[in-house]
Design an enzyme around this catalytic site. Structure first.
Site, PDB file in Angstrom:
ATOM      1  N   PRO A  80     -82.463 -55.974  36.231  1.00 20.14           N
ATOM      2  CG  PRO A  80     -80.616 -54.867  35.444  1.00 20.14           C
ATOM      3  CD  PRO A  80     -81.736 -55.136  36.648  1.00 20.14           C
ATOM      4  CD  GLU A  81     -86.563 -61.243  34.739  1.00 18.29           C
ATOM      5  OE1 GLU A  81     -86.322 -61.859  34.314  1.00 18.29           O
ATOM      6  OE2 GLU A  81     -86.730 -59.853  35.585  1.00 18.29           O
TER       7      GLU A  81
END
Ligand SMILES: [Zn+2]
Length: 270
Positions: free
Chosen positions: A2-3
């Site tokens: 996840p960014e």
């Protein structure tokens, strides 16, 4: 992994559901995360009322009514899912918060690179680090130009350095470099002022488009309600090696920079 857009999507979804709720219990099934769960984690959260969940870099931060902050980093494969009290526990469900409305918030993480903690607000800066959040208005082209001078690194590595800019990872750096027309391996010190302007503009556009589509679900990512994002369908270069560029039809290339795949168009990116 996840960014920023994925973590922001989770925060925006969960914040209104969690704000004002009290944690009535915490179930810990596994303490061996990247940083081991503190022995008193459950005690520190139980009985606390949750404030509004927010995001800094890739961290989810929720203020508590005792002045401390509940911190979550999803690592590589972490998920935070809000569900009913009778959700059946799955393998890799490591921690569950039981709320006063009889819902549970479950932390699920097959690879266990994530982190959960409760700490004093003053300690948060030391954990989150000095990087400017990628959506912070103080992150300007002039800042990036100054920061890139004299750096013996690539444009890609500079953008991915969480101590410089917080929140970007391999997917969004690949996409914004494509939109800005900059090759991932370009020396940071060789970026012009105009390059920096295009990079910052591309960063804002890519991130806001990705947030609007609920992030990218390549493999594991789901939002706080177990829904996939759809921005992976808009990727121009990431994970598209050998496929034609959407602008010029040249085959997208994949090179490895500091151990990570880097996708780019050899014709559109210089
Ligand atoms: Zn192209």
């Amino acid at each position: 992994m996840p960014e920023l857009p994925e973590v922001e999507t989770i925060a925006r979804g969960l914040a209104p559901e969690l704000e004002g709720r009290t944690v009535t219990g915490v179930v810990v099934r596994e303490t061996r995360l990247r940083a081991p769960l503190a022995p008193d984690f459950a005690r520190r959260l139980t009985g606390r009322r949750l404030g509004r969940m927010g995001r800094t870099g890739k961290y989810l931060l929720t203020p508590l009514d005792d002045g401390r902050v509940w911190l979550v980093h999803l690592g590589m494969t972490g998920r935070l899912t809000l569900g009913g009290l009778h959700r059946v526990a799955l393998v890799h469900d490591h921690v569950a918060l039981v709320l006063d409305d009889r819902r549970t918030l479950v932390y699920h993480d097959p690879r266990r690179f994530g982190r959960l903690d409760v700490m004093a607000a003053a300690e948060i800066a030391g954990i989150v680090g000095p990087g400017i959040d990628a959506l912070d208005v103080s992150l300007t082209a002039s800042w990036l130009f100054a920061r890139s001078r004299g750096r013996r690194t690539t444009a890609k590595a500079l953008l991915m350095d969480q101590h410089a800019i917080a929140g970007l990872g391999n997917i969004y750096v690949s996409e914004l470099l494509f939109r800005a027309g900059v090759r991932p391996r370009r020396r940071a010190a060789r970026l012009s002022r105009e390059d920096c302007e295009r990079l910052i503009a591309a960063m804002r556009t890519v991130l806001s488009e990705a947030i609007a589509r609920g992030g990218s679900s390549i493999s594991d990512y789901r939002d706080g309600f177990d829904r996939a994002g759809s921005f992976q369908n808009e990727h121009a270069v990431y994970d598209r090696a050998g496929q034609p560029c959407c602008r010029c039809a040249t085959a997208i290339r994949n090179i490895v920079i500091t151990g990570r795949s880097s996708f780019y168009c050899p014709s559109c990116q210089r």
